[in-house]
Scaffold this motif. Structure first.
Motif, PDB file in Angstrom:
ATOM      1  N   ARG B  94       0.757  -1.254  -0.035  1.00  0.00           N
ATOM      2  CA  ARG B  94      -0.092   0.092   0.147  1.00  0.00           C
ATOM      3  C   ARG B  94       0.703   1.049  -0.067  1.00  0.00           C
ATOM      4  NH1 ARG B  94      -2.898  -2.898   3.961  1.00  0.00           N
ATOM      5  NH2 ARG B  94      -2.072  -1.670   5.791  1.00  0.00           N
ATOM      6  N   GLY B  95       1.871   1.349   0.793  1.00  0.00           N
ATOM      7  CA  GLY B  95       2.887   2.499   1.096  1.00  0.00           C
ATOM      8  C   GLY B  95       3.384   2.698  -0.280  1.00  0.00           C
ATOM      9  N   ALA B  96       3.690   1.832  -1.275  1.00  0.00           N
ATOM     10  CA  ALA B  96       4.494   2.006  -2.501  1.00  0.00           C
ATOM     11  C   ALA B  96       3.788   2.144  -3.363  1.00  0.00           C
ATOM     12  CB  ALA B  96       5.256   0.637  -2.684  1.00  0.00           C
ATOM     13  N   ASN B  97       2.344   1.951  -3.445  1.00  0.00           N
ATOM     14  CA  ASN B  97       1.487   2.002  -4.691  1.00  0.00           C
ATOM     15  C   ASN B  97       0.257   2.734  -4.451  1.00  0.00           C
ATOM     16  OD1 ASN B  97       3.240  -0.066  -6.466  1.00  0.00           O
ATOM     17  ND2 ASN B  97       2.915  -1.372  -4.861  1.00  0.00           N
ATOM     18  N   ILE B  98      -0.471   2.628  -3.458  1.00  0.00           N
ATOM     19  CA  ILE B  98      -1.712   3.231  -3.165  1.00  0.00           C
ATOM     20  C   ILE B  98      -1.730   4.341  -2.525  1.00  0.00           C
ATOM     21  CG2 ILE B  98      -4.192   2.169  -2.651  1.00  0.00           C
ATOM     22  CD1 ILE B  98      -3.000  -0.482  -3.178  1.00  0.00           C
ATOM     23  N   GLY B  99      -2.718   5.331  -2.838  1.00  0.00           N
ATOM     24  CA  GLY B  99      -3.082   6.445  -2.042  1.00  0.00           C
ATOM     25  C   GLY B  99      -4.454   6.257  -1.452  1.00  0.00           C
ATOM     26  N   PHE B 100      -4.767   6.741  -0.640  1.00  0.00           N
ATOM     27  CA  PHE B 100      -6.101   6.550   0.142  1.00  0.00           C
ATOM     28  C   PHE B 100      -6.719   8.079   0.216  1.00  0.00           C
ATOM     29  CE2 PHE B 100      -4.490   2.718   0.928  1.00  0.00           C
ATOM     30  CZ  PHE B 100      -5.589   1.581   0.800  1.00  0.00           C
ATOM     31  N   ILE B 101      -8.178   8.178  -0.055  1.00  0.00           N
ATOM     32  CA  ILE B 101      -8.871   9.647   0.201  1.00  0.00           C
ATOM     33  C   ILE B 101      -9.913   9.135   0.819  1.00  0.00           C
ATOM     34  CG2 ILE B 101      -9.956  11.405  -0.564  1.00  0.00           C
ATOM     35  CD1 ILE B 101      -8.148  11.468  -3.115  1.00  0.00           C
ATOM     36  N   PHE B 102     -10.331   9.752   2.027  1.00  0.00           N
ATOM     37  CA  PHE B 102     -11.482   9.063   2.955  1.00  0.00           C
ATOM     38  C   PHE B 102     -12.497  10.208   3.060  1.00  0.00           C
ATOM     39  CE2 PHE B 102      -7.344   7.591   4.862  1.00  0.00           C
ATOM     40  CZ  PHE B 102      -7.502   6.331   4.586  1.00  0.00           C
ATOM     41  N   GLN B 103     -13.576   9.595   3.111  1.00  0.00           N
ATOM     42  CA  GLN B 103     -15.043  10.346   3.385  1.00  0.00           C
ATOM     43  C   GLN B 103     -14.743  11.585   4.184  1.00  0.00           C
ATOM     44  OE1 GLN B 103     -18.471   8.039   3.691  1.00  0.00           O
ATOM     45  NE2 GLN B 103     -19.612   9.707   4.710  1.00  0.00           N
ATOM     46  N   ASP B 104     -14.166  11.182   5.477  1.00  0.00           N
ATOM     47  CA  ASP B 104     -13.997  12.184   6.471  1.00  0.00           C
ATOM     48  C   ASP B 104     -12.710  12.710   6.673  1.00  0.00           C
ATOM     49  OD1 ASP B 104     -16.462  11.663   7.501  1.00  0.00           O
ATOM     50  OD2 ASP B 104     -15.824   9.904   8.659  1.00  0.00           O
ATOM     51  N   ALA B 184     -18.936  12.852  -0.015  1.00  0.00           N
ATOM     52  CA  ALA B 184     -20.152  12.659   0.677  1.00  0.00           C
ATOM     53  C   ALA B 184     -20.177  13.666   1.683  1.00  0.00           C
ATOM     54  CB  ALA B 184     -20.093  11.309   1.405  1.00  0.00           C
ATOM     55  N   ASN B 185     -19.246  14.216   2.319  1.00  0.00           N
ATOM     56  CA  ASN B 185     -19.331  15.212   3.364  1.00  0.00           C
ATOM     57  C   ASN B 185     -18.982  16.676   2.994  1.00  0.00           C
ATOM     58  OD1 ASN B 185     -20.144  13.541   5.311  1.00  0.00           O
ATOM     59  ND2 ASN B 185     -17.917  13.096   5.888  1.00  0.00           N
ATOM     60  N   LEU B 186     -19.376  16.764   1.512  1.00  0.00           N
ATOM     61  CA  LEU B 186     -19.027  18.349   0.660  1.00  0.00           C
ATOM     62  C   LEU B 186     -20.430  18.747   0.028  1.00  0.00           C
ATOM     63  CD1 LEU B 186     -15.620  17.389  -0.892  1.00  0.00           C
ATOM     64  CD2 LEU B 186     -16.039  18.541   1.398  1.00  0.00           C
ATOM     65  N   ASP B 187     -20.468  20.095   0.093  1.00  0.00           N
ATOM     66  CA  ASP B 187     -21.617  20.386  -0.875  1.00  0.00           C
ATOM     67  C   ASP B 187     -21.318  20.242  -2.099  1.00  0.00           C
ATOM     68  OD1 ASP B 187     -20.402  22.903  -2.046  1.00  0.00           O
ATOM     69  OD2 ASP B 187     -19.915  23.191   0.212  1.00  0.00           O
ATOM     70  N   HIS B 188     -22.612  20.324  -3.025  1.00  0.00           N
ATOM     71  CA  HIS B 188     -22.283  20.107  -4.305  1.00  0.00           C
ATOM     72  C   HIS B 188     -21.149  20.742  -5.148  1.00  0.00           C
ATOM     73  CE1 HIS B 188     -26.415  18.146  -4.258  1.00  0.00           C
ATOM     74  NE2 HIS B 188     -25.681  17.015  -4.790  1.00  0.00           N
ATOM     75  N   ASP B 189     -21.082  22.113  -4.832  1.00  0.00           N
ATOM     76  CA  ASP B 189     -20.228  22.841  -5.710  1.00  0.00           C
ATOM     77  C   ASP B 189     -18.712  22.290  -5.353  1.00  0.00           C
ATOM     78  OD1 ASP B 189     -22.283  24.270  -7.047  1.00  0.00           O
ATOM     79  OD2 ASP B 189     -22.032  26.197  -5.803  1.00  0.00           O
ATOM     80  N   THR B 190     -18.564  22.244  -3.925  1.00  0.00           N
ATOM     81  CA  THR B 190     -17.217  21.895  -3.601  1.00  0.00           C
ATOM     82  C   THR B 190     -16.990  20.518  -4.200  1.00  0.00           C
ATOM     83  OG1 THR B 190     -17.555  23.098  -1.489  1.00  0.00           O
ATOM     84  CG2 THR B 190     -15.936  21.611  -1.380  1.00  0.00           C
ATOM     85  N   ALA B 191     -18.069  19.626  -3.843  1.00  0.00           N
ATOM     86  CA  ALA B 191     -17.833  18.223  -4.395  1.00  0.00           C
ATOM     87  C   ALA B 191     -17.235  18.023  -5.973  1.00  0.00           C
ATOM     88  CB  ALA B 191     -19.201  17.462  -4.412  1.00  0.00           C
TER      89      ALA B 191
END
Lengths: 412, 241
Positions: B94-104, B184-191
């Motif tokens: 994971r550390g070498a290949n994958i990045g994560f973005i979370f809902q929160d 999911a935790n952002l308003d439409h414009d920001t999303a």
């Protein structure tokens, strides 16, 4: 590594008040322990010094079997002149020895011509005795710059002097039974009164060693015991071992006995009790550090489960997560220990200005404690606290490192 | 299987799933979260998984992110069979290949924006300080957060937090970014802005983005859309829909 420390520090400071309280608790524990160590150590050293510097020396050499019969002061277990010469040669060659003094001891009858009582007589070489027991002249009243005593003079214990109303300048008589069973006696002039170390009860009188041999009709210069003063008490056990080895006559041959002060004085038990109390206080400190740090670190893990899930998800190796939490515990320990040590040094400095004193014994008046901290004590307490802090963090850190990222990320 | 054929025809697949299954046990009941899912995703794709709650989106992303292992089938990410990775190897992968973005967002509250982006470079990559600084500033500039580098997460908006999270995901030169409901935790414009940003970075950096969402308007931004429903996958949009 520095970055990890910075991150760990930030994590600790997110609950700054809790961190400071925990570090404060550890610091107070360190302060309590080091102050106790300083005061009890000072008391112990002072008391040991009182005994070794005014009564018995740091160690004693006797003929084999003498100590077992010490209460009888057996004349047939004196060191022969040849043995005394051998002991002298060995002591002179030992670089840890500062001074030594021969003593001829015997039990006798002390009389002021109107009443009598038993007494333990020490025949001493005044100059050597003062070198081995530097506090002894201070216990003799009146003081005399010429020395402890001269032939024909006697130092009378305070108990006897008070009870029998003996004064300086009085003539008294000492009577004893010789080794061959005959009785001999001699008159002495009271040169001074010896105050007792720890209140009434002492029965040690002092005369010149040649007077003692004369009264005992010793044809040759025998010695009951040799008192030895060391350059440093730290070398006591090493020197005792070295002297035992050097004086060993081999299998089946009469040999010497060498005993440190702690083998002979009942105060050694009190000293050991003080050491035990110090250990007990240290155990309490360890418990305080262990429980408080473990509590903080367990809370830190539970409060940061999602965060742990995040750092695990992005690929942080379990070992690095473990390390992060261990560093947090380490920092707590280091801060607590550093503040505690600083406070302890300050408190000891204050106690040097405002002396701690208390009454001890009858003749010595007030005893003043001079608390001090050895570097080894400071380092030991500091290292113990820091090691305990890391150990206390180990379980929470292990739990964090083993956490399943999915469960941790789901945690609310 | 048509999607696998598509990916093989156009580029080497970054992800290849072949009848992947995942089961959970809830009490005495076994729940099949994924029921024989097959697909392939080519490098540089911008892919969305859509579906209602409980459809298996998060389960699938957890598998793709090597956070979990399939119970059946075969799943390879960068030609690595993730079923064969133990805990330590999976973390390294994971550390070498994958990045994560979370809902929160999941930013570290005690660290600044700069330090949050730097975090994986310290904790995972162990890069030297100078290289870290340059990379972090490049990433913050790429997401338009360079000016906010010294602020703490509680001093920036939700959209800005997600931009920082995007920068953090990309900082270790990752080749695949997985985002579970990133808007999911952002308003439409920001999303939309965040999705636009992700899409732009996909193009600029050649990184593969895979995200899940249930917002139909966000889905429209994806090049390829897979629908998950009751653990089954179907192709819904994209070049070969």
């Amino acid at each position: 590594m520095l970055s990890l420390i910075v991150i760990a520090w930030r994590n600790l400071m997110r609950f700054g008040r809790r961190t400071l309280l925990t570090a404060g608790l550890i610091a107070i524990g360190v302060l309590a322990v080091l102050l106790f160590v300083a005061l009890s150590g000072s008391f112990k050293n002072l008391m040991i010094g009182q005994f070794t510097d005014s009564v018995m020396g740091d160690l004693e050499i006797h003929h084999k079997g003498y100590v077992a019969s010490l209460d009888n002061l057996p004349l047939n277990l004196n060191l022969t002149p040849a043995q005394w010469q051998r002991a002298r040669a060995v002591l002179a060659a030992d670089k840890t020895v500062a001074a030594y003094a021969p003593v001829v001891k015997f039990g006798g009858l002390f009389s002021n011509f109107t009443e009598s009582t038993n007494v333990r007589v020490n025949g001493i070489d005044p100059a050597r005795e003062a070198a081995v027991l530097p506090l002894l002249p201070g216990r003799v009243a009146p003081a005399d710059a010429a020395g402890l005593l001269k032939p024909g003079q006697i130092l009378v214990p305070q108990l006897l002097a008070n009870g029998m109303k003996v004064k300086v300048g009085d003539t008294v008589v000492v009577v004893t039974t010789n080794r061959d069973g005959s009785v001999n006696g001699r008159t002495f002039t009271v040169r001074g009164i010896v105050s007792d170390l720890s209140g009434p009860g002492g029965r040690d009188a002092y005369i010149d060693i040649d007077d003692a041999r004369h009264i005992l009709r010793l044809a040759t210069p025998e010695v009951s015991e040799v008192l030895v003063r060391l350059k440093s008490l730290e070398t006591l056990h090493a020197t005792v071992a070295a002297l035992r080895s050097a004086l060993d006559g081999g299998p089946g041959k009469p040999a010497f006995e060498v005993h440190g002060w702690d083998d002979l004085s009942p105060f050694a038990h009190i000293a050991r009790l003080i050491d035990l109390l110090t250990l007990f206080v240290k155990v309490i400190l360890v418990s305080i550090a262990l429980i408080s740090i473990m509590n903080v670190m367990i809370m830190a893990v539970y409060e940061r489960i999602r965060e742990i899930g995040t750092i695990a998800a992005i690929g942080t190796p379990p070992g690095r997560i473990l390390g992060l939490f261990l560093i947090e515990g380490l920092l707590l320990g280091v801060i607590g220990a550093a503040v505690g040590i600083a406070l302890s040094l300050g408190a000891v400095a204050v106690l040097h200005v405002h002396k701690v004193s208390f009454a001890f014994g009858m003749g010595n008046g007030t005893v003043i404690l001079s608390p001090s901290l050895r570097v080894s004590d400071i380092v030991t307490v500091g290292v113990v606290v820091i090691v305990v802090a890391v150990l206390a963090s180990l379980q929470p850190a292990w739990k964090a490192a083993r956490m399943d990222p999915i469960s941790a990320l789901r945690h609310i | 299987m048509a999607d696998i054929a598509f990916a093989e025809a156009h580029a080497a697949p970054v992800i290849r799933a072949d009848t992947v299954e995942k089961r959970y046990r809830v009490g005495d009941v076994e729940v099949k979260a994924l029921k024989g899912v097959s697909f392939a995703i080519a490098a540089g794709s911008f892919v969305s998984f859509v579906g209602p709650s409980g459809s298996g989106k998060t389960t699938l992303l957890n598998l793709l992110g090597c956070l979990d292992r399939p119970d059946g089938g075969r799943l390879t990410v960068f030609d690595t069979d993730i079923a064969g990775l133990n805990r330590r190897a999976a973390a390294r992968f994971r550390g070498a290949n994958i990045g994560f973005i979370f809902q929160d967002f999941n930013l570290m509250p005690v660290l600044t924006v700069f330090e949050n982006v730097e975090y994986p470079l310290i904790m995972v990559q162990n890069w030297p300080s100078r290289r870290r600084r340059e990379r972090v500033m490049d990433m913050l500039a790429a997401v338009g957060m360079a000016e906010q580098a010294g602020k703490r997460p509680d001093q920036i908006s939700g959209g800005q937090k997600q931009r920082v999270a995007v920068a953090r995901a990309l900082a270790p030169e990752t080749r695949l970014v997985l985002a579970d409901e990133p808007t999911a935790n952002l308003d439409h414009d920001t999303a939309y802005k965040v999705i636009d940003l992700m899409r732009r970075l996909k193009t600029e950096l050649g990184v593969t983005f895979v995200f899940s969402t249930h917002d139909p308007k966000i889905v429209a931004a994806a090049e390829i859309v897979f629908r998950l429903e009751d653990g089954r996958l179907s192709r819904e949009g994209g070049p070969h829909a």
